[in-house]
Design a protein around this motif. Structure first.
Motif, PDB file in Angstrom:
ATOM      1  N   SER A 171      87.260  25.292  32.513  1.00 15.81           N
ATOM      2  CA  SER A 171      87.095  26.211  33.647  1.00 15.81           C
ATOM      3  C   SER A 171      85.667  26.139  34.178  1.00 15.81           C
ATOM      4  O   SER A 171      85.434  26.172  35.391  1.00 15.81           O
ATOM      5  CB  SER A 171      87.420  27.641  33.209  1.00 15.81           C
ATOM      6  OG  SER A 171      88.759  27.753  32.792  1.00 15.81           O
ATOM      7  N   GLY A 172      84.711  26.035  33.261  1.00 16.35           N
ATOM      8  CA  GLY A 172      83.319  25.905  33.669  1.00 16.35           C
ATOM      9  C   GLY A 172      83.079  24.621  34.440  1.00 16.35           C
ATOM     10  O   GLY A 172      82.304  24.593  35.403  1.00 16.35           O
ATOM     11  N   GLU A 173      83.764  23.547  34.045  1.00 15.51           N
ATOM     12  CA  GLU A 173      83.634  22.276  34.746  1.00 15.51           C
ATOM     13  C   GLU A 173      84.204  22.385  36.164  1.00 15.51           C
ATOM     14  O   GLU A 173      83.679  21.772  37.097  1.00 15.51           O
ATOM     15  CB  GLU A 173      84.349  21.179  33.967  1.00 15.51           C
ATOM     16  CG  GLU A 173      83.657  20.842  32.643  1.00 15.51           C
ATOM     17  CD  GLU A 173      84.485  19.912  31.772  1.00 15.51           C
ATOM     18  OE1 GLU A 173      85.653  19.655  32.131  1.00 15.51           O
ATOM     19  OE2 GLU A 173      83.966  19.460  30.732  1.00 15.51           O
ATOM     20  N   PHE A 174      85.264  23.179  36.313  1.00 21.19           N
ATOM     21  CA  PHE A 174      85.816  23.389  37.653  1.00 21.19           C
ATOM     22  C   PHE A 174      84.825  24.165  38.518  1.00 21.19           C
ATOM     23  O   PHE A 174      84.639  23.858  39.700  1.00 21.19           O
ATOM     24  CB  PHE A 174      87.147  24.145  37.569  1.00 21.19           C
ATOM     25  CG  PHE A 174      87.728  24.481  38.920  1.00 21.19           C
ATOM     26  CD1 PHE A 174      88.309  23.499  39.698  1.00 21.19           C
ATOM     27  CD2 PHE A 174      87.678  25.781  39.420  1.00 21.19           C
ATOM     28  CE1 PHE A 174      88.836  23.802  40.953  1.00 21.19           C
ATOM     29  CE2 PHE A 174      88.201  26.087  40.657  1.00 21.19           C
ATOM     30  CZ  PHE A 174      88.785  25.092  41.428  1.00 21.19           C
ATOM     31  N   LEU A 175      84.175  25.178  37.936  1.00 18.13           N
ATOM     32  CA  LEU A 175      83.154  25.914  38.677  1.00 18.13           C
ATOM     33  C   LEU A 175      82.037  24.982  39.131  1.00 18.13           C
ATOM     34  O   LEU A 175      81.542  25.082  40.253  1.00 18.13           O
ATOM     35  CB  LEU A 175      82.567  27.035  37.816  1.00 18.13           C
ATOM     36  CG  LEU A 175      83.301  28.372  37.783  1.00 18.13           C
ATOM     37  CD1 LEU A 175      82.508  29.375  36.968  1.00 18.13           C
ATOM     38  CD2 LEU A 175      83.543  28.903  39.179  1.00 18.13           C
ATOM     39  N   THR A 176      81.661  24.068  38.259  1.00 19.66           N
ATOM     40  CA  THR A 176      80.624  23.105  38.613  1.00 19.66           C
ATOM     41  C   THR A 176      81.073  22.238  39.785  1.00 19.66           C
ATOM     42  O   THR A 176      80.296  21.937  40.690  1.00 19.66           O
ATOM     43  CB  THR A 176      80.279  22.212  37.408  1.00 19.66           C
ATOM     44  OG1 THR A 176      79.834  23.043  36.330  1.00 19.66           O
ATOM     45  CG2 THR A 176      79.189  21.210  37.757  1.00 19.66           C
ATOM     46  N   ALA A 177      82.355  21.858  39.784  1.00 20.44           N
ATOM     47  CA  ALA A 177      82.896  21.060  40.888  1.00 20.44           C
ATOM     48  C   ALA A 177      82.856  21.840  42.200  1.00 20.44           C
ATOM     49  O   ALA A 177      82.755  21.248  43.276  1.00 20.44           O
ATOM     50  CB  ALA A 177      84.328  20.631  40.571  1.00 20.44           C
ATOM     51  N   LEU A 178      82.933  23.165  42.097  1.00 19.27           N
ATOM     52  CA  LEU A 178      82.845  23.990  43.299  1.00 19.27           C
ATOM     53  C   LEU A 178      81.401  24.123  43.783  1.00 19.27           C
ATOM     54  O   LEU A 178      81.155  24.664  44.856  1.00 19.27           O
ATOM     55  CB  LEU A 178      83.405  25.399  43.031  1.00 19.27           C
ATOM     56  CG  LEU A 178      84.899  25.525  42.753  1.00 19.27           C
ATOM     57  CD1 LEU A 178      85.270  26.992  42.564  1.00 19.27           C
ATOM     58  CD2 LEU A 178      85.722  24.909  43.873  1.00 19.27           C
ATOM     59  N   GLY A 179      80.470  23.642  42.970  1.00 12.69           N
ATOM     60  CA  GLY A 179      79.069  23.791  43.334  1.00 12.69           C
ATOM     61  C   GLY A 179      78.461  25.037  42.738  1.00 12.69           C
ATOM     62  O   GLY A 179      77.359  25.446  43.104  1.00 12.69           O
ATOM     63  N   VAL A 180      79.189  25.665  41.794  1.00 11.57           N
ATOM     64  CA  VAL A 180      78.683  26.860  41.116  1.00 11.57           C
ATOM     65  C   VAL A 180      78.211  26.443  39.734  1.00 11.57           C
ATOM     66  O   VAL A 180      79.015  26.092  38.871  1.00 11.57           O
ATOM     67  CB  VAL A 180      79.775  27.944  40.990  1.00 11.57           C
ATOM     68  CG1 VAL A 180      79.214  29.180  40.320  1.00 11.57           C
ATOM     69  CG2 VAL A 180      80.323  28.287  42.361  1.00 11.57           C
ATOM     70  N   ASN A 181      76.922  26.456  39.506  1.00  5.44           N
ATOM     71  CA  ASN A 181      76.352  26.044  38.227  1.00  5.44           C
ATOM     72  C   ASN A 181      76.500  27.170  37.215  1.00  5.44           C
ATOM     73  O   ASN A 181      75.958  28.258  37.383  1.00  5.44           O
ATOM     74  CB  ASN A 181      74.874  25.694  38.400  1.00  5.44           C
ATOM     75  CG  ASN A 181      74.293  25.044  37.155  1.00  5.44           C
ATOM     76  OD1 ASN A 181      74.849  25.163  36.070  1.00  5.44           O
ATOM     77  ND2 ASN A 181      73.174  24.371  37.315  1.00  5.44           N
ATOM     78  N   VAL A 182      77.246  26.905  36.159  1.00 10.74           N
ATOM     79  CA  VAL A 182      77.476  27.940  35.153  1.00 10.74           C
ATOM     80  C   VAL A 182      76.250  28.139  34.271  1.00 10.74           C
ATOM     81  O   VAL A 182      76.140  29.107  33.548  1.00 10.74           O
ATOM     82  CB  VAL A 182      78.705  27.575  34.279  1.00 10.74           C
ATOM     83  CG1 VAL A 182      79.058  28.708  33.334  1.00 10.74           C
ATOM     84  CG2 VAL A 182      79.893  27.268  35.161  1.00 10.74           C
TER      85      VAL A 182
END
Length: 258
Positions: A171-182
């Motif tokens: 899920s964190g990797e998906f956030l990163t793909a959205l441009g949201v750095n976890v």
């Protein structure tokens, strides 16, 4: 409490005229298609009357639906013939009558897009409202971890509904793909949101809540598009940005839709 009863008439593809394909209505002779649909209605009516003639079943009957379930394969595993018809409608009827726990499994197993979208939308709204509620509590900075965890869980939940098994790392990797750095950048952004409570006591809580709601709503919207509709990561990123900007600019609309 007795469970609801749904009458299902299968093999409607065998009704006359046999050559009229219910699953391909646009390519059929209109007169023959209408004749076959009338026969389907007659079968549904007969089944409904038969079920209602039983006193112990009459009060439990909620729907009667004619369907076709014919599907055959070649020896190599490829599909030879697919005459399935109205199974999506049947899934929707089952979804409406099932208890909440069963709806999740049905949406995942049947892969009916409308059911998956409905569940994912409900989950997104619930999580967005939860994050907003956490954010308005007057405890600056301390809300970062629960909000982030809720947003990661939202992505994992939508992934599960789509048939995938996601952990929090994925899920964190998906956030990163959205441009949201976890990582650090995400923490700093969330810290800035939380610190608004210090600068604008009272009103700052409302601002913080609106931002948390918009961000979570945008994450859920992007996840639905990516996992359920199969859009690219780039398109999901654009959808995330647009949804977040719109929700932050017009929070009253986002809240009413949520």
């Amino acid at each position: 409490m007795r469970p609801p009863l749904i009458g299902v008439a299968t093999h409607c593809d065998l009704l006359e005229p046999k050559r009229a394909d219910l699953h391909l209505p646009e390519s059929q002779d209109p007169a023959e298609l209408q004749e076959k649909l009338r026969h389907v209605e007659a079968v549904e009516r007969q089944l409904r009357e038969k079920l209602r003639s039983r006193p112990e079943l009459r009060g439990e009957l909620v729907s009667v639906l004619g369907v076709s379930t014919y599907l055959s394969w070649r020896p190599d595993g490829s599909i030879r013939s697919d005459e399935r018809w109205r199974l999506g409608e049947l899934a929707q009827v089952l979804f409406r009558e099932l208890p909440e726990q069963g709806r999740l499994v049905l949406a995942r197993v049947t892969r009916v897009r409308t059911l998956q979208e409905e569940l994912a939308t409900t989950l997104t709204r619930a999580m967005a409202s939860l994050c907003m509620g956490v954010a308005v509590v007057p405890i600056p900075v301390a809300d970062i971890i629960p909000i982030t965890s809720a947003q990661l869980s939202l992505i994992a939940g939508i992934g599960w509904i789509s048939g995938r098994q996601l952990d929090l790392k994925a899920s964190g990797e998906f956030l990163t793909a959205l441009g949201v750095n976890v990582g650090a950048a995400f923490a700093l952004r969330e810290a800035a949101r939380a610190l608004v409570k210090f600068v604008f006591p009272g009103a700052g809580n409302v601002v913080s809540g609106a931002v948390a709601f918009a961000g979570t709503l945008a994450i859920g919207t992007a996840a639905r598009a990516y996992f359920l509709r199969g859009v690219s990561a780039e398109e999901a990123h654009r959808l995330y940005q647009a949804t977040r900007s719109s929700a932050e600019a017009h929070p009253e609309h986002a809240l009413s839709e949520g």
